[in-house]
Write a protein that holds these residues in place. Structure first.
Motif, PDB file in Angstrom:
ATOM      1  N   ALA A 303     -70.746  24.371  43.859  1.00  0.00           N
ATOM      2  CA  ALA A 303     -70.343  24.149  42.609  1.00  0.00           C
ATOM      3  C   ALA A 303     -68.762  23.310  42.995  1.00  0.00           C
ATOM      4  CB  ALA A 303     -69.609  25.601  42.230  1.00  0.00           C
ATOM      5  N   ASN A 304     -68.482  22.908  43.982  1.00  0.00           N
ATOM      6  CA  ASN A 304     -67.275  21.863  44.284  1.00  0.00           C
ATOM      7  C   ASN A 304     -66.138  22.374  43.910  1.00  0.00           C
ATOM      8  OD1 ASN A 304     -68.969  19.536  44.879  1.00  0.00           O
ATOM      9  ND2 ASN A 304     -69.514  19.307  42.959  1.00  0.00           N
ATOM     10  N   VAL A 305     -65.974  23.882  44.398  1.00  0.00           N
ATOM     11  CA  VAL A 305     -64.699  24.599  44.294  1.00  0.00           C
ATOM     12  C   VAL A 305     -63.494  23.791  45.094  1.00  0.00           C
ATOM     13  CG1 VAL A 305     -63.549  26.784  44.880  1.00  0.00           C
ATOM     14  CG2 VAL A 305     -65.863  26.594  43.693  1.00  0.00           C
ATOM     15  N   THR A 306     -62.627  23.575  44.238  1.00  0.00           N
ATOM     16  CA  THR A 306     -61.246  23.234  45.152  1.00  0.00           C
ATOM     17  C   THR A 306     -60.294  24.175  45.458  1.00  0.00           C
ATOM     18  OG1 THR A 306     -60.352  22.401  42.794  1.00  0.00           O
ATOM     19  CG2 THR A 306     -61.986  20.625  44.268  1.00  0.00           C
ATOM     20  N   PHE A 307     -59.403  23.825  46.243  1.00  0.00           N
ATOM     21  CA  PHE A 307     -58.273  24.667  46.188  1.00  0.00           C
ATOM     22  C   PHE A 307     -56.764  24.113  46.242  1.00  0.00           C
ATOM     23  CE2 PHE A 307     -61.922  25.813  48.818  1.00  0.00           C
ATOM     24  CZ  PHE A 307     -62.022  27.157  48.889  1.00  0.00           C
ATOM     25  N   ALA A 308     -55.920  24.934  45.837  1.00  0.00           N
ATOM     26  CA  ALA A 308     -54.570  24.267  45.587  1.00  0.00           C
ATOM     27  C   ALA A 308     -53.858  23.755  46.830  1.00  0.00           C
ATOM     28  CB  ALA A 308     -53.644  25.432  45.314  1.00  0.00           C
ATOM     29  N   ASN A 309     -54.395  24.181  48.126  1.00  0.00           N
ATOM     30  CA  ASN A 309     -53.761  23.642  49.288  1.00  0.00           C
ATOM     31  C   ASN A 309     -54.656  24.288  50.318  1.00  0.00           C
ATOM     32  OD1 ASN A 309     -52.661  26.437  50.161  1.00  0.00           O
ATOM     33  ND2 ASN A 309     -51.284  25.727  48.636  1.00  0.00           N
ATOM     34  N   ASP A 310     -54.223  23.725  51.447  1.00  0.00           N
ATOM     35  CA  ASP A 310     -55.210  23.933  52.938  1.00  0.00           C
ATOM     36  C   ASP A 310     -54.851  25.359  53.245  1.00  0.00           C
ATOM     37  OD1 ASP A 310     -56.189  21.566  52.839  1.00  0.00           O
ATOM     38  OD2 ASP A 310     -54.822  20.670  54.384  1.00  0.00           O
ATOM     39  N   GLU A 311     -53.612  26.030  53.046  1.00  0.00           N
ATOM     40  CA  GLU A 311     -53.422  27.172  53.390  1.00  0.00           C
ATOM     41  C   GLU A 311     -54.434  28.323  52.526  1.00  0.00           C
ATOM     42  OE1 GLU A 311     -49.646  30.558  53.626  1.00  0.00           O
ATOM     43  OE2 GLU A 311     -49.493  28.787  52.370  1.00  0.00           O
ATOM     44  N   ILE A 312     -54.551  28.317  51.448  1.00  0.00           N
ATOM     45  CA  ILE A 312     -55.636  29.014  50.563  1.00  0.00           C
ATOM     46  C   ILE A 312     -57.128  28.667  51.330  1.00  0.00           C
ATOM     47  CG2 ILE A 312     -56.507  29.396  48.242  1.00  0.00           C
ATOM     48  CD1 ILE A 312     -53.888  28.591  47.047  1.00  0.00           C
ATOM     49  N   LYS A 313     -57.357  27.549  51.386  1.00  0.00           N
ATOM     50  CA  LYS A 313     -58.769  27.147  51.958  1.00  0.00           C
ATOM     51  C   LYS A 313     -58.953  28.028  53.156  1.00  0.00           C
ATOM     52  CE  LYS A 313     -62.152  23.570  52.990  1.00  0.00           C
ATOM     53  NZ  LYS A 313     -62.284  22.243  53.043  1.00  0.00           N
ATOM     54  N   ASP A 314     -57.906  27.752  54.004  1.00  0.00           N
ATOM     55  CA  ASP A 314     -58.018  28.377  55.451  1.00  0.00           C
ATOM     56  C   ASP A 314     -58.197  29.992  55.290  1.00  0.00           C
ATOM     57  OD1 ASP A 314     -58.004  26.037  56.729  1.00  0.00           O
ATOM     58  OD2 ASP A 314     -55.994  26.037  56.985  1.00  0.00           O
ATOM     59  N   TYR A 315     -57.281  30.453  54.319  1.00  0.00           N
ATOM     60  CA  TYR A 315     -57.533  32.157  54.557  1.00  0.00           C
ATOM     61  C   TYR A 315     -58.758  32.295  53.779  1.00  0.00           C
ATOM     62  CZ  TYR A 315     -56.564  36.883  52.563  1.00  0.00           C
ATOM     63  OH  TYR A 315     -56.783  37.945  52.184  1.00  0.00           O
ATOM     64  N   ILE A 316     -59.330  31.750  52.668  1.00  0.00           N
ATOM     65  CA  ILE A 316     -60.744  32.188  52.230  1.00  0.00           C
ATOM     66  C   ILE A 316     -61.771  32.027  53.264  1.00  0.00           C
ATOM     67  CG2 ILE A 316     -62.358  31.198  50.626  1.00  0.00           C
ATOM     68  CD1 ILE A 316     -60.053  32.704  49.217  1.00  0.00           C
ATOM     69  N   MET A 317     -61.815  30.726  53.987  1.00  0.00           N
ATOM     70  CA  MET A 317     -62.751  31.042  55.105  1.00  0.00           C
ATOM     71  C   MET A 317     -62.577  31.865  56.107  1.00  0.00           C
ATOM     72  SD  MET A 317     -62.829  26.676  55.340  1.00  0.00           S
ATOM     73  CE  MET A 317     -64.138  26.711  56.568  1.00  0.00           C
ATOM     74  N   GLU A 318     -61.267  32.218  56.470  1.00  0.00           N
ATOM     75  CA  GLU A 318     -61.069  33.276  57.448  1.00  0.00           C
ATOM     76  C   GLU A 318     -61.662  34.699  57.034  1.00  0.00           C
ATOM     77  OE1 GLU A 318     -57.526  35.623  59.232  1.00  0.00           O
ATOM     78  OE2 GLU A 318     -57.030  34.077  58.286  1.00  0.00           O
ATOM     79  N   LEU A 320     -64.283  35.049  54.919  1.00  0.00           N
ATOM     80  CA  LEU A 320     -65.436  34.785  54.539  1.00  0.00           C
ATOM     81  C   LEU A 320     -66.301  34.761  56.011  1.00  0.00           C
ATOM     82  CD1 LEU A 320     -66.045  32.177  51.934  1.00  0.00           C
ATOM     83  CD2 LEU A 320     -66.625  34.792  51.789  1.00  0.00           C
ATOM     84  N   ASN A 321     -65.205  34.457  57.182  1.00  0.00           N
ATOM     85  CA  ASN A 321     -65.786  34.277  58.479  1.00  0.00           C
ATOM     86  C   ASN A 321     -66.790  33.113  58.642  1.00  0.00           C
ATOM     87  OD1 ASN A 321     -66.011  34.769  61.407  1.00  0.00           O
ATOM     88  ND2 ASN A 321     -67.844  36.282  60.995  1.00  0.00           N
ATOM     89  N   VAL A 322     -66.395  32.085  57.921  1.00  0.00           N
ATOM     90  CA  VAL A 322     -67.297  30.970  58.031  1.00  0.00           C
ATOM     91  C   VAL A 322     -66.518  29.767  58.524  1.00  0.00           C
ATOM     92  CG1 VAL A 322     -68.717  31.498  56.111  1.00  0.00           C
ATOM     93  CG2 VAL A 322     -66.744  30.086  55.679  1.00  0.00           C
ATOM     94  N   GLU A 323     -67.235  28.553  58.956  1.00  0.00           N
ATOM     95  CA  GLU A 323     -66.459  27.433  59.899  1.00  0.00           C
ATOM     96  C   GLU A 323     -66.438  26.399  58.714  1.00  0.00           C
ATOM     97  OE1 GLU A 323     -67.741  26.930  63.500  1.00  0.00           O
ATOM     98  OE2 GLU A 323     -67.073  28.537  64.336  1.00  0.00           O
ATOM     99  N   SER A 324     -65.608  25.563  58.735  1.00  0.00           N
ATOM    100  CA  SER A 324     -65.674  24.179  57.758  1.00  0.00           C
ATOM    101  C   SER A 324     -66.650  23.134  58.493  1.00  0.00           C
ATOM    102  CB  SER A 324     -64.272  23.588  57.656  1.00  0.00           C
ATOM    103  OG  SER A 324     -64.315  22.355  57.205  1.00  0.00           O
TER     104      SER A 324
END
Length: 326
Positions: A303-318, A320-324
């Motif tokens: 869905a091409n979801v974007t994040f306001a900043n890398d901090e939010i993205k890192d937290y979401i991925m953490e 979810l326990n997924v790797e970029s």
């Protein structure tokens, strides 16, 4: 209610935080469509009595006041909304689920929709119980779609042998004290037995269940219980018998000391007949660690979801326990 929540566990876990953050997500997803007004290089999202509120103000307020968990829930719900269309059939399913739960609560506890709305808001963060049910059903649809697209990875010969997945129906002759049946209990049981042996067969089991079954929750649908496997929370005598039946086979009458007598039919052992059942989806998710999170992340990327900043993205991925993959 306990059974309902168990079947919809993933939404229940994260629903608590949704309401307070929905405005931030709505802004983040639509900021490129808003008027491009800026002050000191910052996007303006509102002006009240000449006081300017920027996107940074909104983010800082929501982030500091409500915390990171709300950001995760906003992300989660956004992924669901972006990938699941609410069809007329789904609306009927939502309304039916709400109606059945309300009826249950009114019958056994004397509480109605107002009480369920209060629970949904207080404990899960949704404005209404209907909204809670909607996202439960929509999440099941998303998981189901992914599992169907990768069915060969999940419904293997090993899975079938271990779990014995199937769809079953049943007829119940209910007794208040099965160990001490009344004359009326025995008369009803005998009438059902006689009718089954002389008037009905495997092809007309649904009609038989509609006429004779005394289980109000399934009789009107021809006794259909749905998906069961070795993990199902059913009385032992019922489950063991159901798992031994071949497709289109009907059991003997099975006694249970809590309910009475069951006649069980195995409707199908085919994947196509249980692939959308919530209990099958739960079995797959439970058997594959972190699969639900991986599914959410996969559809987020689609869905091409974007994040306001890398901090939010890192937290979401953490979370979810997924790797970029970047």
């Amino acid at each position: 209610m306990k059974k309902f929540l168990k079947e919809n566990w993933f939404v229940a876990v994260i629903a608590l935080f949704f309401v307070s953050i929905s405005i931030y997500y709505a802004y983040d997803q639509n900021k490129d469509n808003l008027p491009a007004k800026t002050v000191n290089g910052k996007d303006v999202v509102a002006t009240v009595d000449d006081v300017v509120f920027t996107a940074d103000d909104l983010y800082d307020t929501m982030y500091k006041t409500y915390g990171k968990n709300q950001l995760f829930l906003a992300f989660y719900k956004g992924v669901i909304d972006s990938n699941v269309e609410v069809t007329s059939e789904m609306k009927d399913q939502i309304n039916s689920s709400v109606s059945q739960t309300v009826s249950y609560y009114q019958t056994y506890y004397g509480y109605g929709i107002e009480y369920l709305n209060q629970l949904a808001k207080q404990y899960y963060g949704y404005n209404t119980f209907t909204e809670y049910v909607e996202y439960s059903i929509k999440s099941e649809k998303l998981y189901s779609t992914y599992i169907e697209e990768h069915v060969s990875d999940f419904v293997t010969d090993e899975f079938v042998e271990k779990n014995k997945p199937r769809v079953v129906s049943y007829c119940l002759i209910k007794m208040e004290d099965p160990n001490n049946p009344t004359d009326n209990d025995l008369s009803r049981l005998q009438a059902a037995k006689d009718a089954w042996s002389s008037e009905f067969n495997v092809d007309t089991f649904a009609e038989f269940a509609k006429k004779y079954s005394e289980d109000d929750s399934t009789a009107s649908t021809g006794g259909v219980l749905g998906y069961v496997d070795v993990n199902s929370s059913l009385v032992d005598a019922f489950l063991q018998t159901a798992l031994q039946l071949e497709e289109n086979e009907v059991s003997d009458w099975i006694f249970d000391e809590n309910y009475g007598y069951f006649l069980i039919k195995c409707d199908s052992t085919k994947y196509d007949d249980y692939k959308t059942d919530a209990n099958f989806i739960s079995t797959i998710l439970s058997a594959n660690e972190n699969l639900s999170n991986e599914i959410i992340w996969k559809y987020a990327k689609d869905a091409n979801v974007t994040f306001a900043n890398d901090e939010i993205k890192d937290y979401i991925m953490e979370q979810l326990n997924v790797e970029s993959e970047d």
